[in-house]
Design a protein around this motif. Structure first.
Motif, PDB file in Angstrom:
ATOM      1  N   GLN A  27       1.034  -1.430   0.483  1.00 56.29           N
ATOM      2  CA  GLN A  27      -0.052  -0.102   0.352  1.00 56.29           C
ATOM      3  C   GLN A  27       1.243   1.375   0.061  1.00 56.29           C
ATOM      4  OE1 GLN A  27      -3.426  -0.306  -0.093  1.00 56.29           O
ATOM      5  NE2 GLN A  27      -3.471  -2.451  -0.839  1.00 56.29           N
ATOM      6  N   ARG A  28       1.830   1.053   0.339  1.00 58.08           N
ATOM      7  CA  ARG A  28       3.038   2.341   0.076  1.00 58.08           C
ATOM      8  C   ARG A  28       2.937   2.996   1.367  1.00 58.08           C
ATOM      9  NH1 ARG A  28       2.565   3.622  -5.949  1.00 58.08           N
ATOM     10  NH2 ARG A  28       4.640   1.870  -6.509  1.00 58.08           N
ATOM     11  N   GLU A  29       2.740   2.106   2.526  1.00 61.19           N
ATOM     12  CA  GLU A  29       1.876   2.975   3.464  1.00 61.19           C
ATOM     13  C   GLU A  29       3.518   2.704   4.464  1.00 61.19           C
ATOM     14  OE1 GLU A  29      -2.501   4.086   3.471  1.00 61.19           O
ATOM     15  OE2 GLU A  29      -1.954   2.381   4.597  1.00 61.19           O
ATOM     16  N   LEU A  30       3.108   3.858   5.831  1.00 58.77           N
ATOM     17  CA  LEU A  30       4.287   3.526   7.151  1.00 58.77           C
ATOM     18  C   LEU A  30       3.159   4.336   8.034  1.00 58.77           C
ATOM     19  CD1 LEU A  30       7.472   2.946   8.170  1.00 58.77           C
ATOM     20  CD2 LEU A  30       7.471   5.306   8.131  1.00 58.77           C
ATOM     21  N   LEU A  31       2.642   3.301   8.919  1.00 56.35           N
ATOM     22  CA  LEU A  31       2.088   3.148  10.367  1.00 56.35           C
ATOM     23  C   LEU A  31       3.334   3.433  11.535  1.00 56.35           C
ATOM     24  CD1 LEU A  31      -0.284   3.555  11.233  1.00 56.35           C
ATOM     25  CD2 LEU A  31      -0.438   0.963  11.446  1.00 56.35           C
ATOM     26  N   ILE A  32       2.881   4.396  11.995  1.00 58.66           N
ATOM     27  CA  ILE A  32       4.119   4.273  13.547  1.00 58.66           C
ATOM     28  C   ILE A  32       3.108   4.913  14.558  1.00 58.66           C
ATOM     29  CG2 ILE A  32       5.239   6.086  13.916  1.00 58.66           C
ATOM     30  CD1 ILE A  32       6.662   6.757  12.081  1.00 58.66           C
ATOM     31  N   GLU A  33       2.680   3.729  15.366  1.00 58.04           N
ATOM     32  CA  GLU A  33       2.300   4.391  16.632  1.00 58.04           C
ATOM     33  C   GLU A  33       3.100   4.061  17.684  1.00 58.04           C
ATOM     34  OE1 GLU A  33      -1.070   0.876  17.379  1.00 58.04           O
ATOM     35  OE2 GLU A  33      -0.637   0.755  15.150  1.00 58.04           O
ATOM     36  N   ASP A  34       2.547   5.342  18.787  1.00 54.89           N
ATOM     37  CA  ASP A  34       3.400   5.254  20.094  1.00 54.89           C
ATOM     38  C   ASP A  34       3.611   4.368  21.118  1.00 54.89           C
ATOM     39  OD1 ASP A  34       4.141   6.669  22.394  1.00 54.89           O
ATOM     40  OD2 ASP A  34       2.498   8.474  22.844  1.00 54.89           O
TER      41      ASP A  34
END
Length: 129
Positions: free
Chosen positions: A119-126
């Protein structure tokens, strides 16, 4: 927080906006999230913009896949994905890539990071500590 990969020279990369703060100065820039980098490495110009005397930091030699460079380690405040935290960053005038690099030490410790290449996405979660 979700980030779309950025197109650069016919390829997509997980590049995100960040703010670096030191000495009462701050600079908005961007960096590629690089799971292969042990530490974050930024251009020497970023150090100068926030008033860091680059060579006053701990000198370290970094060996990458295609080259080695000298960098100087400094502690800075980094603001990423709505979160501020202290992080070690190496600054170097020898960084020959088109991107600043966000490496594992200090950065990956703060977040759960998911690369979605399809999906060409980066997910960043604290990561709540």
């Amino acid at each position: 927080m979700k980030f779309s990969y950025q197109l650069f020279r016919d390829s997509y990369y997980p590049i995100i906006p960040i703010k670096i703060i030191a000495n009462g100065e701050e600079v908005n820039t961007s960096a590629i999230v690089d799971s292969g980098a042990s530490i974050s490495i930024f251009s020497g110009s970023v150090a100068r913009q926030i008033g860091i005397s680059m060579e006053s930091g701990e000198k370290r030699i970094f060996q990458g896949a295609s080259a080695k460079l000298i960098g100087y380690i400094h502690n800075v405040t980094m603001h990423v994905a709505g979160k501020s935290f202290e992080c070690k960053v190496a600054f170097s005038d020898e960084l020959n890539t088109s991107f600043n690099l966000l490496g594992r030490e200090g950065f990956f410790d703060e977040f759960l990071i998911n690369f979605n290449e399809k999906q060409r996405e980066l997910l960043i979660e604290d990561i709540q500590k």
